[in-house]
Design an enzyme around this catalytic site. Sequence first.
Site, PDB file in Angstrom:
ATOM      1  N   SER A 138      30.020 -16.199  27.035  1.00  0.00           N
ATOM      2  CA  SER A 138      29.640 -16.446  28.430  1.00  0.00           C
ATOM      3  C   SER A 138      29.019 -15.172  28.978  1.00  0.00           C
ATOM      4  O   SER A 138      29.178 -14.090  28.396  1.00  0.00           O
ATOM      5  CB  SER A 138      30.892 -16.814  29.240  1.00  0.00           C
ATOM      6  N   TYR A 151      39.968 -15.188  32.371  1.00  0.00           N
ATOM      7  CA  TYR A 151      38.856 -15.773  31.612  1.00  0.00           C
ATOM      8  C   TYR A 151      37.937 -14.675  31.086  1.00  0.00           C
ATOM      9  O   TYR A 151      37.557 -14.677  29.906  1.00  0.00           O
ATOM     10  CB  TYR A 151      38.076 -16.735  32.502  1.00  0.00           C
TER      11      TYR A 151
END
Length: 281
Positions: A138, A151
């Site tokens: 990501s 995260y």
Amino acid sequence: MTAGARTWLVTGSSAGLGRAIVTELLARGETVAATARNPDALSDLRPSPPSLLWTAQLDVTDPERIRQVVDDAVDALGHIDVVVSNAGYGLFGAAEEATRDQVERQIQTNLTGPIHLAQAVLPHLRARGHGRIIQISSIAGQGAAPGMAVYCATKRGVEGFFESLAAEVKSFGIGVTIVEPGSVRTSFFDRGKEVTAALPAYAGTPVAALRDRVEDGRVSCRGDLAKMAGAIVDAATRPTAPLRLALGSDAYRLIRHGLTARLAELEEQKHIALSTDTSYA
């Protein structure tokens, strides 16, 4: 990687980017072992011939199940050429708000799951003398944001592990690519997300602002899911594997800004770094 039909293993295939990658691969006539916590979600995919698609139930938090599914896929399809490690989800909220269970589950899914998957597939790839591992990361793997601390920790960990792995397995003919997508409309912001219980102390902070956008579905997404899936498949079939692949204009902009800022900060501290060497170095 040489041209011609390949056999792919894709985790997290039931929705979002994983589903888009499987769809793209089947459209290209590739053979796919698609795994998901609920493989029934793939029942509407009917490739011709049907032998192009093999499915299995897999929760990547279970290391023994990972090894079993990988071995079963090789037994059923003969071999695996490309592994797309896509399974994961987002945990939104302040670091202080995350419970022990939420932290552990996020790490087991997004970080240790991919590590165990790589360990399970490497013996098969080494035996063939070639292969690719595509790890979906990501933009959070390169730049942190308030409200996504746990995260971001998993994605930074993924990037460190797979960058090191790339150097370890290059001599075996195995390439590794870390994919860094920007925002794209998937279940990541819908049923695939988890939100912490809010603490009053964070009201009015950037954490609360992100929470509101996520819960209300007001997250702006620039990426085109099908185009990203196509770009990932294209990258996996190049003769040489790119170590990193940024997807989306927002990913390019944010990663470039972060790297530029870090480099500028490093240069400002150069005199401090050099001053801490031993006098006899």
